[in-house]
Design a protein around this motif. Structure first.
Motif, PDB file in Angstrom:
ATOM      1  N   THR A 275      39.036 -37.396  12.221  1.00 11.03           N
ATOM      2  CA  THR A 275      38.613 -38.632  11.576  1.00 11.03           C
ATOM      3  C   THR A 275      37.515 -39.253  12.425  1.00 11.03           C
ATOM      4  OG1 THR A 275      40.798 -39.009  10.619  1.00 11.03           O
ATOM      5  CG2 THR A 275      39.367 -40.933  10.820  1.00 11.03           C
ATOM      6  N   VAL A 276      36.408 -39.616  11.783  1.00  8.45           N
ATOM      7  CA  VAL A 276      35.298 -40.285  12.444  1.00  8.45           C
ATOM      8  C   VAL A 276      35.300 -41.734  11.964  1.00  8.45           C
ATOM      9  CG1 VAL A 276      32.799 -40.367  12.789  1.00  8.45           C
ATOM     10  CG2 VAL A 276      33.927 -38.161  12.395  1.00  8.45           C
ATOM     11  N   VAL A 277      35.354 -42.669  12.918  1.00 12.62           N
ATOM     12  CA  VAL A 277      35.290 -44.095  12.586  1.00 12.62           C
ATOM     13  C   VAL A 277      33.986 -44.644  13.144  1.00 12.62           C
ATOM     14  CG1 VAL A 277      36.360 -46.359  12.924  1.00 12.62           C
ATOM     15  CG2 VAL A 277      37.794 -44.356  12.552  1.00 12.62           C
ATOM     16  N   ASN A 278      33.255 -45.359  12.305  1.00 10.61           N
ATOM     17  CA  ASN A 278      31.994 -45.988  12.684  1.00 10.61           C
ATOM     18  C   ASN A 278      32.212 -47.498  12.688  1.00 10.61           C
ATOM     19  OD1 ASN A 278      29.405 -46.916  13.019  1.00 10.61           O
ATOM     20  ND2 ASN A 278      28.584 -45.963  11.170  1.00 10.61           N
ATOM     21  N   ARG A 279      32.280 -48.095  13.874  1.00 15.11           N
ATOM     22  CA  ARG A 279      32.470 -49.541  13.991  1.00 15.11           C
ATOM     23  C   ARG A 279      31.145 -50.296  13.923  1.00 15.11           C
ATOM     24  NH1 ARG A 279      34.515 -47.380  18.385  1.00 15.11           N
ATOM     25  NH2 ARG A 279      33.195 -48.652  19.707  1.00 15.11           N
ATOM     26  N   GLY A 280      30.028 -49.579  13.837  1.00  9.48           N
ATOM     27  CA  GLY A 280      28.706 -50.196  13.884  1.00  9.48           C
ATOM     28  C   GLY A 280      28.247 -50.774  12.558  1.00  9.48           C
ATOM     29  N   PRO A 281      27.172 -51.568  12.614  1.00  6.77           N
ATOM     30  CA  PRO A 281      26.640 -52.208  11.411  1.00  6.77           C
ATOM     31  C   PRO A 281      25.733 -51.306  10.576  1.00  6.77           C
ATOM     32  CG  PRO A 281      25.385 -52.903  13.323  1.00  6.77           C
ATOM     33  CD  PRO A 281      26.506 -52.024  13.835  1.00  6.77           C
ATOM     34  N   PHE A 282      25.475 -50.088  11.062  1.00  8.98           N
ATOM     35  CA  PHE A 282      24.611 -49.160  10.344  1.00  8.98           C
ATOM     36  C   PHE A 282      25.356 -47.879  10.034  1.00  8.98           C
ATOM     37  CE2 PHE A 282      21.915 -51.615  13.255  1.00  8.98           C
ATOM     38  CZ  PHE A 282      21.135 -52.285  12.316  1.00  8.98           C
ATOM     39  N   GLY A 283      25.087 -47.293   8.880  1.00  6.73           N
ATOM     40  CA  GLY A 283      25.659 -45.999   8.548  1.00  6.73           C
ATOM     41  C   GLY A 283      25.119 -44.924   9.484  1.00  6.73           C
ATOM     42  N   ASP A 284      25.833 -43.825   9.582  1.00 11.86           N
ATOM     43  CA  ASP A 284      25.407 -42.713  10.422  1.00 11.86           C
ATOM     44  C   ASP A 284      25.742 -41.432   9.676  1.00 11.86           C
ATOM     45  OD1 ASP A 284      24.439 -41.249  12.589  1.00 11.86           O
ATOM     46  OD2 ASP A 284      25.562 -42.411  14.065  1.00 11.86           O
TER      47      ASP A 284
ATOM     48  N   PRO B 129      29.900 -44.296   6.620  1.00 13.16           N
ATOM     49  CA  PRO B 129      29.341 -45.606   6.286  1.00 13.16           C
ATOM     50  C   PRO B 129      29.481 -46.610   7.434  1.00 13.16           C
ATOM     51  CG  PRO B 129      31.412 -45.238   5.116  1.00 13.16           C
ATOM     52  CD  PRO B 129      31.083 -43.964   5.842  1.00 13.16           C
ATOM     53  N   ALA B 130      28.640 -47.635   7.413  1.00 18.06           N
ATOM     54  CA  ALA B 130      28.756 -48.726   8.378  1.00 18.06           C
ATOM     55  C   ALA B 130      30.152 -49.331   8.263  1.00 18.06           C
ATOM     56  CB  ALA B 130      27.705 -49.788   8.092  1.00 18.06           C
ATOM     57  N   ARG B 131      30.770 -49.553   9.403  1.00 16.99           N
ATOM     58  CA  ARG B 131      32.127 -50.122   9.461  1.00 16.99           C
ATOM     59  C   ARG B 131      33.091 -49.358   8.551  1.00 16.99           C
ATOM     60  NH1 ARG B 131      28.599 -54.496   9.746  1.00 16.99           N
ATOM     61  NH2 ARG B 131      28.703 -55.543  11.765  1.00 16.99           N
ATOM     62  N   GLY B 132      32.920 -48.045   8.537  1.00 18.32           N
ATOM     63  CA  GLY B 132      33.743 -47.198   7.683  1.00 18.32           C
ATOM     64  C   GLY B 132      34.186 -45.951   8.416  1.00 18.32           C
ATOM     65  N   ARG B 133      34.645 -44.975   7.661  1.00 19.16           N
ATOM     66  CA  ARG B 133      35.172 -43.757   8.257  1.00 19.16           C
ATOM     67  C   ARG B 133      34.935 -42.566   7.351  1.00 19.16           C
ATOM     68  NH1 ARG B 133      41.433 -44.463   8.704  1.00 19.16           N
ATOM     69  NH2 ARG B 133      41.613 -42.245   8.474  1.00 19.16           N
ATOM     70  N   ALA B 134      35.019 -41.396   7.965  1.00 20.65           N
ATOM     71  CA  ALA B 134      34.973 -40.136   7.232  1.00 20.65           C
ATOM     72  C   ALA B 134      36.143 -39.304   7.725  1.00 20.65           C
ATOM     73  CB  ALA B 134      33.661 -39.410   7.478  1.00 20.65           C
ATOM     74  N   ASP B 135      36.928 -38.818   6.798  1.00 19.64           N
ATOM     75  CA  ASP B 135      38.073 -37.967   7.137  1.00 19.64           C
ATOM     76  C   ASP B 135      37.700 -36.524   6.854  1.00 19.64           C
ATOM     77  OD1 ASP B 135      40.103 -39.921   7.912  1.00 19.64           O
ATOM     78  OD2 ASP B 135      39.952 -40.591   5.835  1.00 19.64           O
ATOM     79  N   LEU B 136      37.716 -35.701   7.879  1.00 22.81           N
ATOM     80  CA  LEU B 136      37.543 -34.261   7.726  1.00 22.81           C
ATOM     81  C   LEU B 136      38.948 -33.702   7.687  1.00 22.81           C
ATOM     82  CD1 LEU B 136      34.821 -35.348   8.916  1.00 22.81           C
ATOM     83  CD2 LEU B 136      34.512 -33.066   9.857  1.00 22.81           C
ATOM     84  N   SER B 137      39.378 -33.229   6.521  1.00 17.96           N
ATOM     85  CA  SER B 137      40.769 -32.840   6.329  1.00 17.96           C
ATOM     86  C   SER B 137      40.862 -31.630   5.410  1.00 17.96           C
ATOM     87  CB  SER B 137      41.558 -34.017   5.738  1.00 17.96           C
ATOM     88  OG  SER B 137      40.985 -34.418   4.509  1.00 17.96           O
ATOM     89  N   PRO B 138      42.006 -30.941   5.425  1.00 23.22           N
ATOM     90  CA  PRO B 138      42.168 -29.780   4.542  1.00 23.22           C
ATOM     91  C   PRO B 138      41.872 -30.164   3.086  1.00 23.22           C
ATOM     92  CG  PRO B 138      43.975 -29.893   6.095  1.00 23.22           C
ATOM     93  CD  PRO B 138      43.199 -31.180   6.248  1.00 23.22           C
ATOM     94  N   GLY B 139      41.117 -29.313   2.415  1.00 24.65           N
ATOM     95  CA  GLY B 139      40.764 -29.554   1.022  1.00 24.65           C
ATOM     96  C   GLY B 139      39.534 -30.425   0.836  1.00 24.65           C
ATOM     97  N   GLY B 140      38.863 -30.818   1.920  1.00 24.83           N
ATOM     98  CA  GLY B 140      37.672 -31.673   1.831  1.00 24.83           C
ATOM     99  C   GLY B 140      36.645 -31.227   2.855  1.00 24.83           C
TER     100      GLY B 140
END
Length: 152
Positions: free
Chosen positions: A53-62, A98-109
């Motif tokens: 899981t990647v969490v982005n606490r910043g104000p800009f997307g990455d 996304p900014a202040r968001g997350r991306a889940d790298l998980s089985p099936g995705g």
């Protein structure tokens, strides 16, 4: 323009570039990694799947744009998804966070493919991993090998 005018502009541009490079890999990165794990592999040369899981606490997307590990010949970004009744998998060039968001790298995705694993990886082993982000630079972490499904 005369050189006397261009020199201060060039120096200012260089200073901005160096500041950006220095902060990209700083410990104050807005990117954090959690729940990082990989499936076991029984023999060298095989492929392992990695998840996190990647969490982005910043104000800009990455964007996650790449990854590497000394325990794999190649690490690439992939996406699995259902197309009709068939599960498909394809390589992707980046995964958005996304900014202040997350991306889940998980089985099936979305997930990481570690190709050409250099040795067998049993449950409990740790795989060093360097993730490359478009904005945040590099982030080092590790995947813990655990049985979460069939071995690959």
């Amino acid at each position: 323009m005369p050189a006397s005018v261009l020199r201060p502009i060039a120096i200012a541009g260089l200073a901005v570039g160096l500041t950006s490079a220095a902060t990209a890999a700083s410990p104050a990165s807005p990117i954090t990694i959690s729940n990082a794990w990989a499936r076991p592999v029984v023999a060298a040369g095989m492929t392992a799947a990695g998840y996190l899981t990647v969490v982005n606490r910043g104000p800009f997307g990455d964007r996650l744009v790449g990854a590497s590990s000394p325990l794999a010949a190649r690490v690439s970004l992939h996406q699995s998804r259902m197309v009709g009744a068939m599960m498909t998998m394809r390589a992707v060039t980046a995964i958005g966070i996304p900014a202040r968001g997350r991306a889940d790298l998980s089985p099936g995705g979305y997930h990481l493919m570690l190709a050409g694993v250099r040795r067998p990886l049993a449950s409990g082993a740790r795989i060093p991993l360097t993730l490359s982000f478009a904005r945040a630079g590099t982030v080092r972490t590790s995947l813990t090998v655990r049985a979460g499904g069939p071995t690959m």
